[in-house]
Design a protein around this motif. Structure first.
Motif, PDB file in Angstrom:
ATOM      1  N   SER A  93       0.821  -1.224   0.000  1.00 31.11           N
ATOM      2  CA  SER A  93       0.000   0.000   0.000  1.00 31.11           C
ATOM      3  C   SER A  93       0.846   1.261   0.000  1.00 31.11           C
ATOM      4  O   SER A  93       0.448   2.287  -0.569  1.00 31.11           O
ATOM      5  CB  SER A  93      -0.936   0.008   1.214  1.00 31.11           C
ATOM      6  OG  SER A  93      -1.940  -0.980   1.070  1.00 31.11           O
ATOM      7  N   LEU A 147      -1.720  -5.759   2.061  1.00 27.20           N
ATOM      8  CA  LEU A 147      -2.401  -4.552   1.592  1.00 27.20           C
ATOM      9  C   LEU A 147      -3.304  -4.010   2.686  1.00 27.20           C
ATOM     10  O   LEU A 147      -4.079  -4.771   3.286  1.00 27.20           O
ATOM     11  CB  LEU A 147      -3.250  -4.864   0.345  1.00 27.20           C
ATOM     12  CG  LEU A 147      -2.484  -5.198  -0.938  1.00 27.20           C
ATOM     13  CD1 LEU A 147      -3.390  -5.914  -1.917  1.00 27.20           C
ATOM     14  CD2 LEU A 147      -1.940  -3.928  -1.563  1.00 27.20           C
ATOM     15  N   VAL A 173      -6.015  -0.183  -0.265  1.00 26.66           N
ATOM     16  CA  VAL A 173      -5.265   1.060  -0.426  1.00 26.66           C
ATOM     17  C   VAL A 173      -4.219   0.758  -1.497  1.00 26.66           C
ATOM     18  O   VAL A 173      -3.047   0.484  -1.228  1.00 26.66           O
ATOM     19  CB  VAL A 173      -4.612   1.506   0.894  1.00 26.66           C
ATOM     20  CG1 VAL A 173      -3.846   2.816   0.692  1.00 26.66           C
ATOM     21  CG2 VAL A 173      -5.666   1.685   1.981  1.00 26.66           C
ATOM     22  N   GLN A 174      -4.674   0.749  -2.713  1.00 25.10           N
ATOM     23  CA  GLN A 174      -3.860   0.456  -3.890  1.00 25.10           C
ATOM     24  C   GLN A 174      -4.698   0.775  -5.113  1.00 25.10           C
ATOM     25  O   GLN A 174      -5.860   1.166  -4.999  1.00 25.10           O
ATOM     26  CB  GLN A 174      -3.418  -1.014  -3.928  1.00 25.10           C
ATOM     27  CG  GLN A 174      -1.918  -1.237  -3.701  1.00 25.10           C
ATOM     28  CD  GLN A 174      -1.073  -0.667  -4.850  1.00 25.10           C
ATOM     29  OE1 GLN A 174      -1.546  -0.426  -5.948  1.00 25.10           O
ATOM     30  NE2 GLN A 174       0.220  -0.477  -4.591  1.00 25.10           N
TER      31      GLN A 174
END
Length: 319
Positions: A93, A147, A173-174
């Motif tokens: 992330s 992640l 969060v990617q």
């Protein structure tokens, strides 16, 4: 043009997703232990990966920031060259939302442009992210990436009514869609550290709720190794082409040529890309008689320079 579909042996691409405190790092280490072999961890979580060093021996390479994609790529390549079997990326992330990550790169590019153009900024930032994803997918190591997740919402506006906020669930969060790149994606709950699969190409975890353990790693490894061996298949295809091209008498010279080209002392040292390149070369020879003639002369010259019969196995790539 077409051939029978076969699942080949593969390397693991596993994503462990969850909020802070859900046990992503601990789970990754247990699964890696179950897979076996040397383990390397890329640690962006302020040395938290070293808190579990009592579990077993593994090596760590911290990234304290900035979290630019190249820092990850360099460490993945270094781990491959050092002979690690499993690489844990904890966390992926940061390469997206951390300082120096893709979002930060995009913002800096946009602010430096005259009209603060996001489209132009993404055109420059996206290839950097793609390169990182490619380095993960093409790695010769098993990859386990953690992640972070966040709660995702959608605002629904109906005509004549107040806007309605709807909770969609947890989102990585990617970059959106990154989950499609992994073989398995396990979501971890913060309360009990129980995992459930949101994507599972193996079929092992469908409909299950599990606590990740060494056994999880062993089960994944068994599935990964149950396919056909891609290297053995390529070697067989090369052997077949050598016979079809009537290069049987020059076969020892051919393996000497391959060994010299890739600086390999044995077939085991030839990587799959090397074999794929040789398969392409031999296929081109089959399609182009003049190229085949040139290649035969090259091999015959190698035999002549060695001063012996093409059947002389000394100094030939062991096969």
């Amino acid at each position: 043009m077409f051939r029978k579909a076969q699942r080949k042996q593969a390397k693991l691409r596993l994503a462990l997703a969850g909020p802070s405190g859900s046990g992503k790092t601990y789970s990754a280490l247990l699964i890696a232990k179950g897979i076996g072999g040397p383990v390397a961890m890329i640690d962006t979580e302020r040395r938290s990966g070293e808190l579990y060093s009592h579990l077993y021996e593994y090596d760590v390479s911290p990234i304290d920031g900035p979290f630019d994609p190249q820092s990850y790529i360099d460490r993945i390549k270094a781990a491959e060259e050092a002979g690690y079997n499993v690489i844990i990326i904890d966390s992926l992330s940061h390469a997206w939302a951390g300082v120096g990550g893709i979002l930060d790169i995009k913002d800096r590019i946009a602010k430096s442009s005259r009209n603060n153009n996001d489209f132009t900024a993404w055109r420059e930032a996206t290839p950097k992210h793609n390169e990182l994803v490619d380095s993960i997918l093409k790695s010769s190591c098993h990859i386990i990436a953690t992640l972070r997740t966040k709660t995702a919402y959608e605002v629904i506006q109906e005509e004549g009514k107040k806007a309605k906020v709807t909770k969609l669930g947890l989102a990585f969060v990617q970059r959106e869609g990154l989950d499609y790149e992994f073989t398995v994606v396990l979501d971890l709950s913060i309360d009990s550290h129980i995992a459930s699969s949101t994507k599972d190409r193996t079929g092992i975890f469908d409909g299950q709720y599990l606590t990740p353990s060494e056994e999880t790693g062993r089960r994944l490894l068994e599935w990964l190794n149950s396919g056909t061996d891609p290297k053995a298949e390529l070697l067989q295809q090369i052997e077949n082409l050598i016979r079809q091209l009537n290069l049987g008498d020059l076969q020892p010279a051919y393996w000497l040529y391959a060994g010299n080209r890739y600086q390999a002392a044995s077939v085991d040292q030839l990587d799959i890309p090397h074999l794929q390149e040789q398969l392409t070369l031999l296929t081109q020879c089959r399609q182009n008689p003049s190229k085949l003639d040139q290649f035969q002369k090259l091999l015959a010259e190698m035999v002549r320079q060695r001063g012996g019969s093409s059947g002389d196995q000394s100094s030939v790539l062991t096969h």
